[in-house]
Write an enzyme that holds these catalytic residues in place. Structure first.
Site, PDB file in Angstrom:
ATOM      1  CD1 TRP A   1      -2.135  -2.322   1.411  1.00 46.78           C
ATOM      2  CD2 TRP A   1      -3.098  -0.999  -0.120  1.00 46.78           C
ATOM      3  NE1 TRP A   1      -3.179  -3.023   0.841  1.00 46.78           N
ATOM      4  CE2 TRP A   1      -3.785  -2.232  -0.092  1.00 46.78           C
ATOM      5  CE3 TRP A   1      -3.518  -0.013  -1.006  1.00 46.78           C
ATOM      6  CZ2 TRP A   1      -4.878  -2.507  -0.924  1.00 46.78           C
ATOM      7  CZ3 TRP A   1      -4.605  -0.276  -1.838  1.00 46.78           C
ATOM      8  CH2 TRP A   1      -5.267  -1.507  -1.792  1.00 46.78           C
TER       9      TRP A   1
ATOM     10  CG  ASP B   1      -3.265   4.275   3.932  1.00 43.92           C
ATOM     11  OD1 ASP B   1      -4.308   4.112   4.602  1.00 43.92           O
ATOM     12  OD2 ASP B   1      -3.043   3.672   2.863  1.00 43.92           O
TER      13      ASP B   1
ATOM     14  CE  LYS C   1      -8.627  -2.052   4.464  1.00 36.91           C
ATOM     15  NZ  LYS C   1      -8.963  -3.194   3.646  1.00 36.91           N
TER      16      LYS C   1
END
Lengths: 367, 367
Positions: A102, A178, A202
């Site tokens: 990511w 992030d 999430k």
């Protein structure tokens, strides 16, 4: 009705209490004769829902008054583009720590947009099994911000510290994080960050909502002529309603925040539960001959626990039997294979206990 | 449980049958033990939901095989930016017809991004009460596409024809249409268009989903270095899953498409119902002394019916009494005032009958 244990990495499990409340209100929100989905985003009812959600989120995370909270669309991946376009309009360079897939996507999107970027440190040399240490982090002289991924969802690698960064000239460098897969998993000090962002799917709510927490002084630094809906300043000024926001996802996020506050008792309580869940699963993995996880102890993710079987020929049987036992979505990410158990806030401790019992049983009979 | 009549312009009423089905499946989708919200977008279950939704949408509208259907985020307003960035990468100029507030927003965003634009025709001179005629539409010699808004949600102005456009050199000019507020209200010939797009929150589903229907030959013409999530080609290649899509909104849109197919009987049947609903409301307005609507008969929107009271001092009482009678969200857009009744697909004919009866009664007692 059947409810199984869901270890999906995202879109992920939601608290049963939240889903039950949503079901109860689905056709008629508190006697108003319509669904939240059917409300104008500018109606008194929806504005109250939206403001309550933001207030609860601020309360949970302790967001200081000089930060704005934006409720956006597009996922964390759209932030990979919005961030440099918002933060580099007055020059400077994006600096990045690389700890997995990511973080690399965030870097690559900034490069794709034509921004010159600096990689501060990377865990690539150790196979992304341990995060770089604080004293390895030397930002560039022109650093406008430092970006990192606090938890790598695929690799299962989590920072155990918050980087503290100054440039050589002593200037403070805004930290951009992030937090898609570990936001709200425990308390943090928001004042250490310039921007925090997270896709909802999430620990926040359903897919289709992205939260961005941005410090006031980082607004108004966007490049000229970026798409209007990219401009943090414009979005903040409009209360995230430049156009119609994803109202139902916003409402559901608000229900999750209420659940965290009222049912769980806040982020310190959530943190303790999450630590216990992760500790017992890693202990079971470490004690077994069949399962293993390669991540350095200090950086093992509390949210995403990847593990492999000593004999990968058993993977298929493991997944089939787990599914049949009501333990869903344990397959690892297609890019790495193996298994992954995501233990987000809404995954109860009983799910982890059931998984550990299943793994032990599988090892005994098949391993 | 209470269900009122909801005339909101968007997010708008959804079919009761869709909400009931969603409620039934909210905690457990077809015995799988989890909510659709909790499914991986790459799971077999969700892929089946997504593909069924697209197939039903294609069937309803008769989308030819050489068109791709994208399920995106950001609302129609994000398309105002994505369209020129996708279609003008190989030169040419965006041409625009102006018939109200939304068409102007599309034009202004293209200009804001630095694109030189050409206004083909505008209804500004008649106060946006009648759309320009076909023979007034002369595109520029360098026209790459012609953009128009088939239904202006705020003004209540709807095209009664599909523009047929050639450049002076005989080249066909792709037609790009914002159908946010009248898509699926009746049959259209998709082959007449290059791109059709629509925010979901009127006739498709909840806010947070945007549908884009794009002809194959218009893919791959994007500017270099646009945000990855803006690139139609990349989005089409990834089946709208470059990153996590808004899965629950996609599922709900699928339920709406099933309702249109199975409960209503398709778009021709829907068209007839919508025409009947609109005809009787406009007839009631025209027959009254108190209410009026300024739009030319041929261009009166079947979806959004704005009207004013002869004495605006009565507005407040009208809205309060309507709300008390279970007729919700009749207030006109804040930019124009007055009233607006949105009669989207999910607003039943009985709602229109109840509104007409209320209006007659209000006129008799207060007007």
């Amino acid at each position: 009705m059947t409810r199984h244990y869901n270890f999906c990495a995202g879109p992920a499990a939601l608290p049963v209490a939240v889903l039950e409340r949503a079901r109860e209100e689905l056709l008629d929100y508190q006697g108003r004769g319509l669904s939240v989905m059917e409300m104008s985003h500018r109606s008194d009812e929806f504005i109250a829902i939206a403001e309550r959600a933001e207030a609860d989120f601020r309360h949970l995370l302790g967001v200081p008054d000089n930060y704005r909270v934006l409720f956006l669309q597009g996922g964390a991946s759209l932030q990979f583009a919005m961030l440099p376009m918002n933060l580099l309009g007055q020059g400077g360079r994006g600096n990045f720590i690389q700890t997995g897939i990511w973080g690399k996507k965030a870097l690559n999107e900034a490069k794709h947009l034509g921004f010159d970027c600096h990689v501060v440190a990377s865990s690539e040399s150790n196979g992304h099994t341990a995060v770089p240490a604080q004293d390895e982090l030397r930002v560039s002289a022109d650093a406008a911000y430092l970006h990192y991924t606090s938890n790598e969802t695929i690799g299962g690698l989590e920072f155990d510290y918050t980087p503290q960064i100054q440039r050589a000239d002593g200037a403070h460098v805004p930290l951009v994080c992030d937090m898609s897969s570990n936001i709200l998993s425990g308390p943090i000090d928001v004042s250490e960050f310039g921007v925090i962002y997270a896709g909802a799917q999430k620990n926040i709510g359903p897919a289709g909502l992205t939260l961005v927490v941005v410090r006031d002084d980082l607004l108004g630094k966007a490049q000229a002529n970026i798409p209007s809906l990219f401009d943090y300043q414009m979005l903040a000024d409009a209360g995230s309603m430049v156009n119609t926001p994803p109202t139902y996802a916003w409402y559901l996020a608000g229900l999750v925040f209420q659940w965290l506050k009222d049912d769980i008792g806040g982020l310190a309580a959530m943190d303790a539960i999450n630590q216990r869940k992760a500790d017992k699963l890693y202990a079971a993995i470490d004690a077994s001959e069949l399962y293993s996880n390669p991540i350095a102890n200090a950086n093992r993710s509390r949210m995403n626990v990847p593990f492999v079987l000593a004999d990968s020929a058993l993977d298929k049987a493991f997944l089939q039997q787990a599914d049949a036992a009501g333990l869903l979505n344990l397959k690892g990410h297609r890019s790495v294979g193996g298994m992954r158990a995501s233990l987000y806030n809404a995954v109860p401790e009983s799910a982890v206990d059931a998984l550990i019992a299943f793994m032990a049983d599988f090892e005994k009979t098949r391993g």
